[in-house]
Design a protein around this motif. Sequence first.
Motif, PDB file in Angstrom:
ATOM      1  N   THR A 277      16.617 109.755  45.091  1.00 32.49           N
ATOM      2  CA  THR A 277      17.042 109.232  46.389  1.00 32.49           C
ATOM      3  C   THR A 277      15.836 108.840  47.229  1.00 32.49           C
ATOM      4  O   THR A 277      15.811 107.772  47.847  1.00 32.49           O
ATOM      5  CB  THR A 277      17.854 110.303  47.139  1.00 32.49           C
ATOM      6  OG1 THR A 277      18.760 110.899  46.224  1.00 32.49           O
ATOM      7  CG2 THR A 277      18.605 109.695  48.281  1.00 32.49           C
ATOM      8  N   ALA A 280      14.274 105.663  45.920  1.00 34.71           N
ATOM      9  CA  ALA A 280      15.034 104.479  46.321  1.00 34.71           C
ATOM     10  C   ALA A 280      14.729 104.134  47.774  1.00 34.71           C
ATOM     11  O   ALA A 280      14.514 102.963  48.117  1.00 34.71           O
ATOM     12  CB  ALA A 280      16.521 104.725  46.130  1.00 34.71           C
ATOM     13  N   GLN A 281      14.686 105.169  48.609  1.00 35.79           N
ATOM     14  CA  GLN A 281      14.388 104.905  50.021  1.00 35.79           C
ATOM     15  C   GLN A 281      12.965 104.363  50.176  1.00 35.79           C
ATOM     16  O   GLN A 281      12.715 103.467  50.989  1.00 35.79           O
ATOM     17  CB  GLN A 281      14.565 106.190  50.835  1.00 35.79           C
ATOM     18  CG  GLN A 281      14.696 105.907  52.327  1.00 35.79           C
ATOM     19  CD  GLN A 281      14.732 107.176  53.148  1.00 35.79           C
ATOM     20  OE1 GLN A 281      15.071 108.247  52.644  1.00 35.79           O
ATOM     21  NE2 GLN A 281      14.390 107.059  54.414  1.00 35.79           N
ATOM     22  N   ALA A 310      18.846 101.597  45.073  1.00 34.67           N
ATOM     23  CA  ALA A 310      17.850 100.615  45.505  1.00 34.67           C
ATOM     24  C   ALA A 310      18.259  99.194  45.131  1.00 34.67           C
ATOM     25  O   ALA A 310      17.721  98.234  45.657  1.00 34.67           O
ATOM     26  CB  ALA A 310      16.491 100.958  44.906  1.00 34.67           C
TER      27      ALA A 310
ATOM     28  N   ALA C 119      23.391 111.415  45.914  1.00 32.24           N
ATOM     29  CA  ALA C 119      23.320 110.445  47.016  1.00 32.24           C
ATOM     30  C   ALA C 119      24.127 109.194  46.685  1.00 32.24           C
ATOM     31  O   ALA C 119      24.240 108.792  45.522  1.00 32.24           O
ATOM     32  CB  ALA C 119      21.867 110.079  47.273  1.00 32.24           C
ATOM     33  N   ARG C 121      25.153 105.070  47.947  1.00 33.04           N
ATOM     34  CA  ARG C 121      24.706 103.939  48.755  1.00 33.04           C
ATOM     35  C   ARG C 121      25.864 103.510  49.644  1.00 33.04           C
ATOM     36  O   ARG C 121      26.995 103.343  49.169  1.00 33.04           O
ATOM     37  CB  ARG C 121      24.298 102.796  47.847  1.00 33.04           C
ATOM     38  CG  ARG C 121      23.878 101.568  48.630  1.00 33.04           C
ATOM     39  CD  ARG C 121      23.317 100.517  47.717  1.00 33.04           C
ATOM     40  NE  ARG C 121      23.148  99.271  48.479  1.00 33.04           N
ATOM     41  CZ  ARG C 121      22.846  98.110  47.914  1.00 33.04           C
ATOM     42  NH1 ARG C 121      22.684  98.032  46.602  1.00 33.04           N
ATOM     43  NH2 ARG C 121      22.712  97.035  48.659  1.00 33.04           N
ATOM     44  N   ARG C 130      19.358  94.767  53.138  1.00 36.96           N
ATOM     45  CA  ARG C 130      18.268  94.394  52.225  1.00 36.96           C
ATOM     46  C   ARG C 130      17.580  93.095  52.644  1.00 36.96           C
ATOM     47  O   ARG C 130      16.775  92.552  51.926  1.00 36.96           O
ATOM     48  CB  ARG C 130      18.814  94.245  50.796  1.00 36.96           C
ATOM     49  CG  ARG C 130      19.534  95.484  50.285  1.00 36.96           C
ATOM     50  CD  ARG C 130      18.544  96.621  50.080  1.00 36.96           C
ATOM     51  NE  ARG C 130      19.187  97.925  50.139  1.00 36.96           N
ATOM     52  CZ  ARG C 130      19.595  98.611  49.076  1.00 36.96           C
ATOM     53  NH1 ARG C 130      19.481  98.106  47.894  1.00 36.96           N
ATOM     54  NH2 ARG C 130      20.144  99.800  49.223  1.00 36.96           N
ATOM     55  N   VAL C 213      20.283 103.430  55.891  1.00 39.50           N
ATOM     56  CA  VAL C 213      18.841 103.677  55.992  1.00 39.50           C
ATOM     57  C   VAL C 213      18.444 104.921  55.204  1.00 39.50           C
ATOM     58  O   VAL C 213      17.432 104.953  54.522  1.00 39.50           O
ATOM     59  CB  VAL C 213      18.433 103.840  57.478  1.00 39.50           C
ATOM     60  CG1 VAL C 213      16.948 104.066  57.614  1.00 39.50           C
ATOM     61  CG2 VAL C 213      18.866 102.618  58.278  1.00 39.50           C
ATOM     62  N   LEU C 214      19.274 105.968  55.331  1.00 36.42           N
ATOM     63  CA  LEU C 214      18.920 107.263  54.735  1.00 36.42           C
ATOM     64  C   LEU C 214      19.673 107.564  53.443  1.00 36.42           C
ATOM     65  O   LEU C 214      19.382 108.530  52.774  1.00 36.42           O
ATOM     66  CB  LEU C 214      19.226 108.386  55.739  1.00 36.42           C
ATOM     67  CG  LEU C 214      18.504 108.305  57.079  1.00 36.42           C
ATOM     68  CD1 LEU C 214      19.093 109.306  58.048  1.00 36.42           C
ATOM     69  CD2 LEU C 214      17.027 108.576  56.893  1.00 36.42           C
ATOM     70  N   PHE C 215      20.643 106.742  53.106  1.00 33.14           N
ATOM     71  CA  PHE C 215      21.614 106.990  52.040  1.00 33.14           C
ATOM     72  C   PHE C 215      22.523 108.150  52.416  1.00 33.14           C
ATOM     73  O   PHE C 215      22.130 109.045  53.150  1.00 33.14           O
ATOM     74  CB  PHE C 215      20.973 107.278  50.673  1.00 33.14           C
ATOM     75  CG  PHE C 215      20.140 106.142  50.175  1.00 33.14           C
ATOM     76  CD1 PHE C 215      20.678 104.874  50.058  1.00 33.14           C
ATOM     77  CD2 PHE C 215      18.822 106.331  49.825  1.00 33.14           C
ATOM     78  CE1 PHE C 215      19.911 103.821  49.617  1.00 33.14           C
ATOM     79  CE2 PHE C 215      18.050 105.280  49.388  1.00 33.14           C
ATOM     80  CZ  PHE C 215      18.586 104.017  49.275  1.00 33.14           C
ATOM     81  N   GLN C 217      23.875 111.394  51.697  1.00 27.68           N
ATOM     82  CA  GLN C 217      23.633 112.530  50.804  1.00 27.68           C
ATOM     83  C   GLN C 217      23.829 113.813  51.588  1.00 27.68           C
ATOM     84  O   GLN C 217      23.871 113.802  52.816  1.00 27.68           O
ATOM     85  CB  GLN C 217      22.229 112.455  50.221  1.00 27.68           C
ATOM     86  CG  GLN C 217      21.164 112.335  51.285  1.00 27.68           C
ATOM     87  CD  GLN C 217      19.775 112.321  50.683  1.00 27.68           C
ATOM     88  OE1 GLN C 217      19.506 113.002  49.730  1.00 27.68           O
ATOM     89  NE2 GLN C 217      18.892 111.543  51.279  1.00 27.68           N
TER      90      GLN C 217
END
Lengths: 430, 615, 295
Positions: A277, A280-281, A310, C119, C121, C130, C213-215, C217
């Motif tokens: 994670t 990806a960030q 990602a 996590a 998306r 993106r 931004v942070l996903f 999770q």
Amino acid sequence: MKSKLWKLLAIFAVLGLVAVGCGDDDDSSGSSASESSSSESSSSEASGSSSEASSSEAAAEECELARGVTDDKILFGSSQPMTGNLAALGEQAVLAMEVTRDRINEGGGINGRMIEFIVQDDAYNPEKTVSNAQYFIEQEGVFAIWASIGSATLKAALPLHDESNTPTLFPWAQDLSFYDVNNHPLFFSVNPPAYAQTKGFGNYLVENFGTDGIKVGLMTINSVDGEQTVQGYKDSSGGDLLVDEQTWERDSTTYGPQILSFIDSGVTDVYVGTGDTQFAQFLLEADQLGLDARFWGSTGTISANTIELAGDLSEGAYGVNVISSATGDKPGLNAYREAMFAAGAEDAQISTASLLAFTGGLVLEEMLTLAGECLTVESFVAAGETIKDFDTGGIMRPLNFSAENHLGNNDVIILQVQDGAWQELVVGQE
Amino acid sequence: MSDPIEKSTTALERANIPLPKFLKKNHYFGFLGILLVYLLAGTYSEYSQTIMNTIIFAIIGASLIVVFGMAGQLTLGHTIFVAAGVFLSANITTVWTRGLETELPIAFGVAFLLGLIVGFPSLRVNELYLALATFAVAFVGVQVLFEWKQFSGGGSGKPVGKLELFGYEFSRGPTLVRIALVLMLITFWVVGNYQDGRTGRSWNALRTSETAARAAGLPVAWLKILCFGIGGGLAAIGGVLYAHTLRYAIPENYGVALSIIVVLALIIGGKHRLMGAVLGAVFVKWLPELSRDVQEYEGLIYGGTLIILTLIAPDGLVGMFEWLGERLKNLKSDPGAETTSFVAKETSPLDSEYLAPLSSSDPKGSLIVRDAAVAFGGVKAVDGVSFEIPAGGVTGLIGSNGAGKTTLFNAITGHVKGATGQFILDGEEISQKPIHNRALSGLGRTFQNLNLHDDLNVLEHALLGLDRNMKYGRIAESFRMPWVLREEKNAHYVAAELLDHMDLLEYWDEKVEDLPYGLQKRVDVVRALATNPSILLLDEPAAGLPTAEALEMMKKVQEYANHISAGVLIIEHNVELVAGVSDRIIVLDAGKTIADGTPEEVTRNEQVIAAYLGT
Amino acid sequence: MVDYIQIAWQGLVSGFAYALIGLALVMVYKTARILNFAAGTMAGISGFLAHWWAAEQDMPFGVAILFAMIMTGAGTYVVERLTVRPLVKLGDFLPIVIMTLGVEEFLANVSLLWWGGTARRYRVPGDIDRINWLIGDFRLNAWHLVVAITTFVTLSIVGYIINQTELGLGMKAFAEDQDAAKLMGIKESTVSIWTWVLSALVGGVTGIVFAPVLFLQQDYMNIIFIKGFVAAILGGFLSLSGGVAGGLLLGELEAFTIKWAPREFAAALPVVIVFIVLLIRPHGLFTREKGHERV
């Protein structure tokens, strides 16, 4: 008034004596009553060496099975981060363990014994890992601790495993100290230390991209094996190319500052020692901020989820792994994925964490089989040390163990994301 | 001759006030409990880790009782002391290869000094802000550990060496549990001694009202810093044990999360009682242990239990058990059956052997006020007031609302910031002294809006005032030395006589917040009288009381003031009352003196009538 | 120069999160004197819900958010009634704090059992998270712009509610003087619950806009919560605008210190600065110290 003070002092004196007395008492008599305390481990070690001589005659007729082993089952314990920010890894490892258990048990077990295991959460907190270890060993009486995750947590629990004569099998923990067979004779692993991984990375980098104009940045975690990760790189042939060293904390919410620093130092290659994670960030933010470099992810970053999270940004990213790509096309890997999906795994759980646990399971099965009917810790370890050229179906190169080396796999495998999947580029050794 | 025993008995004996003893009932229970665990430690050795963790958390909880339960300082930085203990232990056992005999004193000492430093923010900030300040300290503490690699091993951590005591090596497991129990016994004993001694009383006082604690002459700043020192030192003992159970010390474990858990555990258990530290530790350590079989739902069970427990026992488990105990007692006993065995006095308490020595024929309490001024923003609440009060006199200070009377009081006692002017008490300049030192110089005061210490009983209020008479040191208090008991006993006798004099003796055991208003006023006065002041500053003592009751109380106060030859300065709205008791009256209006003279003169003064009496 | 602007912008984006959570915390504290430790987890669950409606129930993006917000509001209503309300009458601060810690633990585990630890998306329409625009040398992420706009809109709505509606007046009255407000006939329990709901919705918006931004999770909003707490204290904890300003300031502090301070001190420096500020101004940067101690 004075007399009361003396009374008190007397009480403490007596108490102190009792403390010392009882303590000693218990050490001599306690080990027979309860299977605990360190004195037991030394006695069993002693008996281990003496029994070697007499084992040939005795074992055949009379076999004293190891703790946690009965005629129809073998019990394991596993301490995992099932809550907190590493929960994903714990879930993946447990899934792979379940797959392994079911595979073995559906095939009739090993020597008629079924595999069972208990999982306990430690939330990556060593205090919990240690009490879990005691629970496994002293309350549940497991045979071994299997596939636990975490270097910091295992550091605290390993002495307890060793003292109670409990093997530590195929954890995902990569601190250098674990691999010393003299200190930890019951530790088996297929996961080379973090040190070796970055060393392999540095060597690969120089071999394939030369040294001209190459500037390397490292981002490692400020924790147990973080420093060894850096040291490993410094000791590689690319060690001189290091221009920027950054750390991250487990509770970071952004890697922007580190990325800006990498931009400033003009790095061409960044090694990111994080989980998937975070990687990806990192890729996302690197793109936002315009860091133009090759990205190298560590073991933890290599999962299908990195690519899922990602997206296109992961394309072309490298991975420094100890194991082949979980999504690759090899018999062992296909079997792994088939079993995982059959057990209900999501795409995101096809990862190094689950593949390492799965591969460890293959070796475990072999060790148990070789140890034979009379399963003791000694016979088990001895069996493990005889394993040579063990075939994992291409997940790893053939594995070799010996009395001096309990690390079966010393590979550093370079992967790259190509067309939305991790592809194996090259297999090398540190 | 009818009843010689009765006559000679002291107020304390008549009211059946128990004297402080070396060991109390609680001590025996606690000792038995610990002994039980001690003996069972071997039998249940497979639980030794969880038992150890419980003991460690109980010790840390006890240390937190000092900081938070008693002194009321909400800290999120307590783990820094635990970490100090852990890493000192790791270093001492591996680098010096010494045992517990070195680890424990050094850990305590270092953490004590660290606590004195960490305590400093508490002088500036309170409650939430203090929580954040200490949070910052904990946060920085972890970073220091990360970077100070020689000491902590950095992010990689440091192993902990053998468990030794005077060169004898012990195995862990049950033996470590036993050693931990002995340390827990000592820690609890020390904390318990504070609870029963002057330091604990002072901490309790500053928790419930800092202002009043200062006015009683307690060194609040030092007490605050000290609570962090002692609490820190005791927490480090827990840290040493933690090091030996974990055997490996890693900086990242000693962050704010651990701080929150130890505070949570103590609140769940009950933050004012040692038993609370035990129950809290049992809760956080045994709930996970018991839910191992359903470990997938462990967090859910933990959270759910926390919610339910807070609903049914908001004051903590100890509070709940005490409440249950009381309910049971009430059920058993017939409500009418309980009669007070209270015996009325026959001679004046002022003649008793405890109050008689305080008698003095040498008047004191001469107070000179020169150009006193206090401004809030642009408003001059007190604007250049000057007067002189002779020793031993009773002076009234009157004026309409907002005339600046209370502000003038606060300027004299130091309770208001930015006051200017000179205050001279018995020839000694006190203008620059902090509040508690002015109190120690002889200013005794009461408060307009009652400023009592909730949770403390009436007797304890009197003892607070007597604190300055107790000379025993805090180290002696920790171990309850004989002279500590002697002084405490003496103070109890004096306090009881004082309560008797103010007709409060039968309420000695009541928590002040449960008393009717009139009695609360008296408690306020008792606290001030107990300090044996040179001059007594009474801020509207009669407000809210029926005149008869007010007069009765004033009579008692005056009797006592005469007994010790102290001066009295009294703010009052009730002109009748003031005129009746005062030798002299000063009238304030809009921050200025407008009249100063005998009651007759003042009540005839036209300006006064216009400004105040007329309306 | 661009470098400075870039850093300032990155700091500002983090600051938006701290500011919104700080605002949510201050709101509840100011009116009800309750510190809500579950705020971060609740915000995170809002993010998960928005994702769940969109990705697993195939709702359109906006509708999913709407559903998530409704569930957040309703859930908060229930939580407040069941857990906090019964304790309010005791008038003690600590049990409620412990209660919110219990709620936090409970909800975090519900979320873990429901969505697992892996996590996810959070997909936004057109994957605009993106898209990066290059303005000279300055790089602007499209979603960051959305974050900024959302923050301003949220702040405006909250400002409107507080200044123009009956609820806002009630909140203000309670913040000023609880007893007086009761005498004025404002019902404490009504004001309290709607403050909770409003606070949870602000948190929910934060959880959703920061999800890309942070996903999504486990615990992804917890650190934001802690930073929001620091921000709120920096701002004085009793001032809504102070909480927001504190958040933005903290974001900037972090961005610039981590950039320029030696690596060893970078992580701790913002906290140290807040600590020093606190010692100099014990009541925060944006609230004035009370005139004098009443005795």
